[in-house]
Every structure is written in C-alpha cells, then in structure tokens.
Motif scaffolding. Structure first.
Motif, PDB file in Angstrom:
ATOM      1  N   MET A 123       0.811  -1.214   0.000  1.00  8.36           N
ATOM      2  CA  MET A 123       0.000   0.000   0.000  1.00  8.36           C
ATOM      3  C   MET A 123       0.844   1.262   0.000  1.00  8.36           C
ATOM      4  O   MET A 123       0.319   2.376  -0.097  1.00  8.36           O
ATOM      5  N   GLY A 124       2.164   1.124   0.154  1.00  8.41           N
ATOM      6  CA  GLY A 124       3.049   2.277   0.101  1.00  8.41           C
ATOM      7  C   GLY A 124       3.062   3.121   1.360  1.00  8.41           C
ATOM      8  O   GLY A 124       3.282   4.334   1.304  1.00  8.41           O
ATOM      9  N   VAL A 125       2.828   2.482   2.527  1.00  5.76           N
ATOM     10  CA  VAL A 125       2.869   3.215   3.797  1.00  5.76           C
ATOM     11  C   VAL A 125       3.905   2.570   4.712  1.00  5.76           C
ATOM     12  O   VAL A 125       4.240   1.394   4.564  1.00  5.76           O
ATOM     13  N   LYS A 126       4.393   3.326   5.669  1.00  5.11           N
ATOM     14  CA  LYS A 126       5.391   2.818   6.597  1.00  5.11           C
ATOM     15  C   LYS A 126       4.774   2.354   7.911  1.00  5.11           C
ATOM     16  O   LYS A 126       5.298   1.465   8.573  1.00  5.11           O
ATOM     17  N   LEU A 183      -8.503   4.095   0.487  1.00  4.92           N
ATOM     18  CA  LEU A 183      -7.121   3.665   0.286  1.00  4.92           C
ATOM     19  C   LEU A 183      -6.769   3.297  -1.155  1.00  4.92           C
ATOM     20  O   LEU A 183      -5.597   3.365  -1.528  1.00  4.92           O
ATOM     21  N   LEU A 184      -7.763   2.917  -1.944  1.00  2.00           N
ATOM     22  CA  LEU A 184      -7.482   2.334  -3.250  1.00  2.00           C
ATOM     23  C   LEU A 184      -8.105   3.144  -4.384  1.00  2.00           C
ATOM     24  O   LEU A 184      -9.029   3.928  -4.155  1.00  2.00           O
ATOM     25  N   PRO A 185      -7.634   2.927  -5.623  1.00  2.00           N
ATOM     26  CA  PRO A 185      -8.303   3.523  -6.784  1.00  2.00           C
ATOM     27  C   PRO A 185      -9.770   3.099  -6.804  1.00  2.00           C
ATOM     28  O   PRO A 185     -10.117   1.991  -6.399  1.00  2.00           O
ATOM     29  N   LEU A 186     -10.631   3.966  -7.307  1.00  2.00           N
ATOM     30  CA  LEU A 186     -12.075   3.774  -7.202  1.00  2.00           C
ATOM     31  C   LEU A 186     -12.539   2.443  -7.789  1.00  2.00           C
ATOM     32  O   LEU A 186     -13.316   1.708  -7.150  1.00  2.00           O
ATOM     33  N   ASP A 187     -12.095   2.105  -9.007  1.00  2.00           N
ATOM     34  CA  ASP A 187     -12.552   0.868  -9.652  1.00  2.00           C
ATOM     35  C   ASP A 187     -12.175  -0.358  -8.824  1.00  2.00           C
ATOM     36  O   ASP A 187     -12.971  -1.289  -8.652  1.00  2.00           O
ATOM     37  N   PHE A 188     -10.948  -0.360  -8.324  1.00  2.00           N
ATOM     38  CA  PHE A 188     -10.492  -1.484  -7.515  1.00  2.00           C
ATOM     39  C   PHE A 188     -11.244  -1.535  -6.183  1.00  2.00           C
ATOM     40  O   PHE A 188     -11.600  -2.609  -5.696  1.00  2.00           O
ATOM     41  N   ALA A 189     -11.507  -0.370  -5.605  1.00  2.00           N
ATOM     42  CA  ALA A 189     -12.232  -0.321  -4.337  1.00  2.00           C
ATOM     43  C   ALA A 189     -13.637  -0.901  -4.486  1.00  2.00           C
ATOM     44  O   ALA A 189     -14.121  -1.630  -3.606  1.00  2.00           O
ATOM     45  N   ARG A 190     -14.306  -0.592  -5.613  1.00  2.58           N
ATOM     46  CA  ARG A 190     -15.648  -1.125  -5.852  1.00  2.58           C
ATOM     47  C   ARG A 190     -15.609  -2.647  -5.943  1.00  2.58           C
ATOM     48  O   ARG A 190     -16.441  -3.341  -5.358  1.00  2.58           O
ATOM     49  N   LYS A 191     -14.643  -3.166  -6.696  1.00  4.05           N
ATOM     50  CA  LYS A 191     -14.539  -4.615  -6.864  1.00  4.05           C
ATOM     51  C   LYS A 191     -14.199  -5.299  -5.539  1.00  4.05           C
ATOM     52  O   LYS A 191     -14.811  -6.309  -5.180  1.00  4.05           O
ATOM     53  N   ALA A 192     -13.270  -4.733  -4.782  1.00  5.11           N
ATOM     54  CA  ALA A 192     -12.855  -5.313  -3.514  1.00  5.11           C
ATOM     55  C   ALA A 192     -14.002  -5.318  -2.508  1.00  5.11           C
ATOM     56  O   ALA A 192     -14.223  -6.306  -1.798  1.00  5.11           O
ATOM     57  N   THR A 193     -14.758  -4.225  -2.464  1.00  5.57           N
ATOM     58  CA  THR A 193     -15.878  -4.133  -1.530  1.00  5.57           C
ATOM     59  C   THR A 193     -16.985  -5.111  -1.909  1.00  5.57           C
ATOM     60  O   THR A 193     -17.627  -5.714  -1.042  1.00  5.57           O
ATOM     61  N   ASP A 237      -0.308   5.826  -8.890  1.00  6.74           N
ATOM     62  CA  ASP A 237       0.877   6.450  -9.490  1.00  6.74           C
ATOM     63  C   ASP A 237       0.963   6.233 -11.000  1.00  6.74           C
ATOM     64  O   ASP A 237       1.959   6.584 -11.637  1.00  6.74           O
ATOM     65  N   GLY A 238      -0.070   5.621 -11.592  1.00  9.02           N
ATOM     66  CA  GLY A 238      -0.078   5.415 -13.033  1.00  9.02           C
ATOM     67  C   GLY A 238       0.415   4.061 -13.476  1.00  9.02           C
ATOM     68  O   GLY A 238       0.276   3.696 -14.653  1.00  9.02           O
ATOM     69  N   THR A 239       0.992   3.283 -12.582  1.00  7.78           N
ATOM     70  CA  THR A 239       1.467   1.949 -12.930  1.00  7.78           C
ATOM     71  C   THR A 239       0.306   0.962 -12.916  1.00  7.78           C
ATOM     72  O   THR A 239      -0.755   1.222 -12.377  1.00  7.78           O
ATOM     73  N   THR A 240       0.543  -0.186 -13.549  1.00  5.90           N
ATOM     74  CA  THR A 240      -0.456  -1.259 -13.563  1.00  5.90           C
ATOM     75  C   THR A 240       0.062  -2.407 -12.703  1.00  5.90           C
ATOM     76  O   THR A 240       1.203  -2.850 -12.872  1.00  5.90           O
ATOM     77  N   ARG A 241      -0.774  -2.878 -11.807  1.00  5.31           N
ATOM     78  CA  ARG A 241      -0.396  -3.973 -10.927  1.00  5.31           C
ATOM     79  C   ARG A 241      -1.345  -5.149 -11.129  1.00  5.31           C
ATOM     80  O   ARG A 241      -2.525  -4.970 -11.430  1.00  5.31           O
ATOM     81  N   CYS A 242      -0.800  -6.332 -10.905  1.00  3.01           N
ATOM     82  CA  CYS A 242      -1.620  -7.537 -10.950  1.00  3.01           C
ATOM     83  C   CYS A 242      -1.513  -8.229  -9.591  1.00  3.01           C
ATOM     84  O   CYS A 242      -0.398  -8.459  -9.088  1.00  3.01           O
TER      85      CYS A 242
END
Length: 244
Positions: free
Chosen positions: A145-148, A161-171, A195-200
C-alpha cells in the motif's frame, strides 16, 4: 500485619496460598515473602496511606511460595487507626491470581509468535470488520500500500485507500464473503494504481466467525506484477522466435 510489616495473625487461606504453617508465617515479614523483584512496590503506596492521601492501596505482585515457586497475588491493604487516629496496624487481603496470570502470559506469547509469523510472511495479510475497515495489517501489506506505519491503514476502508474501480470490486467481494461465508481464493485483479502503474494481484478472502456468526474476513494478497511481466516478456520473445 503490624506497621513494620510483620504478620500478627493469618488465616488458613493465607497459609495455603504460600505453603507455610501459621507459626512459620508469624515469624516472617511482608518483605520476606515478597519476590525480590517486587519488594519495592509496597513502600511508596504505604507512604501515601500514612500521609493521608488514600485510605488503602491495591496492587498485583509476586510472592514466594515456601517451595520457591512464584505466586502472583492481588493484594489489598488498608490501615487501621487507634483511638488517637494514629496508624495501629494493617489488614491485608490476598487473592491468588497465578492461574489468570499464566493464561494471560501464554496468550501474550502466542500473540507475539503469531504477529512475528504474520509480519514475516511475504504476502500481504489483513483483517477487515463487517464495514470492510481494516483492523490488522502486516508489513507486506503496508509495503504494497506504500505506507510505513500500519496506523495509516487501520480503521479505513478500500474507498479511502485504493483507486475507485479497484475499491468497488474489492468491496463487492467483501460483501459476497459476508453474505455467503464462501471463501474467494486467488482472485486475479489488475489495478491501475494511483501512481499510473499497472499492478496484478492475487487476492484471497476467508470469512472469520465469532460465536458462529461472520464477524469479518481474513485477506491475503500477493503482488504478481513482476511474474506477469516476465510471462508477457517470455511470450513476446517466443512469438519473435517463431516468426524468425
């Protein structure tokens, strides 16, 4: 117990807790039956009673059984005054809490062991409540998540905490687990990160129960972005080779 800490009269329960006879205890002082590491605990509290700041005091401490075994007790001490309102003697009540202390210590050790294991697992681990708020996260989840500090995640839901599309799917996945109790195992999700990157990510979610009712879920995430990138690079390389 007299003002100087010597026993004047003790009951059978007192003797049973410490393994001494009545006669043996009457020859000892409070300090002598107190574990060496706890001998300094009583005096400051006694001084407060003598100075009139309080009428009694309570504390948890260790006593030494006649056999040498440590006995944890809850001690309640109050001073009795004479006709001139001067301290005459103490009344002391002891409750053996050794078993409770052993249970608490065992639970603490198990919790510390579990925390060590969780924090050293390379996959992200989190626990959510029924409102999808994170109650626990491990080091790998913080890194993903990029936090310490875990405090930056705890108490927050995916929409915070997450991008909107991912947050909807996760919820939506959370709600499915809460409603059905069926686990979701290795759900593959592609995320367009902030940050513009794509993660899997591979994500598993398992219902947690309290008294037979679903109380939350355990989540396990594994970032497979580099694996996917390697697979894509290998596929492209194979395609070039076949063309050649």
């Amino acid at each position: 117990m007299d003002i100087n800490g010597r026993w004047l009269r003790v009951n059978e329960s007192f003797c049973r807790i410490l393994g001494y006879t009545n006669k043996e205890l009457l020859s000892l002082t409070l300090n002598e039956i107190t574990h060496p590491d706890d001998r300094g605990k009583d005096q400051p509290l006694m001084d407060e009673v003598f100075s009139g700041l309080k009428e009694s005091y309570h504390l948890e401490k260790r006593l030494t059984h006649k056999s040498g075994v440590v006995v944890w007790v809850h001690q309640a001490s109050s001073v009795v005054q004479d006709a001139d309102f001067k301290p005459s003697h103490w009344t002391v009540q002891l409750q053996d809490i050794t078993e409770q202390k052993n249970i608490v210590n065992a639970l603490r050790e198990e919790r510390e062991l579990l925390r060590t294991l969780i924090d050293n697992i390379p996959s992200g681990i989190f626990i959510k409540d029924l409102q999808s708020r994170k109650l626990l996260v491990n080091k790998a989840e913080c890194e993903f998540m990029g936090v310490k500090n875990p405090s930056e995640l705890l108490g927050k839901d995916d929409f915070e905490l997450l991008p909107l599309d991912f947050a909807r799917k996760a919820t939506a996945e959370d709600r499915e687990v809460f409603l059905t109790g069926k686990p979701i195992i290795n759900s593959e999700i592609i995320i367009n990160w902030i940050d513009g990157t794509t993660r899997c990510v591979l994500c598993s979610k398992i219902a947690l129960y309290d008294n037979g009712k679903i109380s939350g879920l355990l989540g396990i995430t594994h970032d497979i972005t580099k694996i996917k990138e390697a697979e894509t690079a290998l596929f492209e390389s194979e395609q070039k080779y076949r063309k050649i």
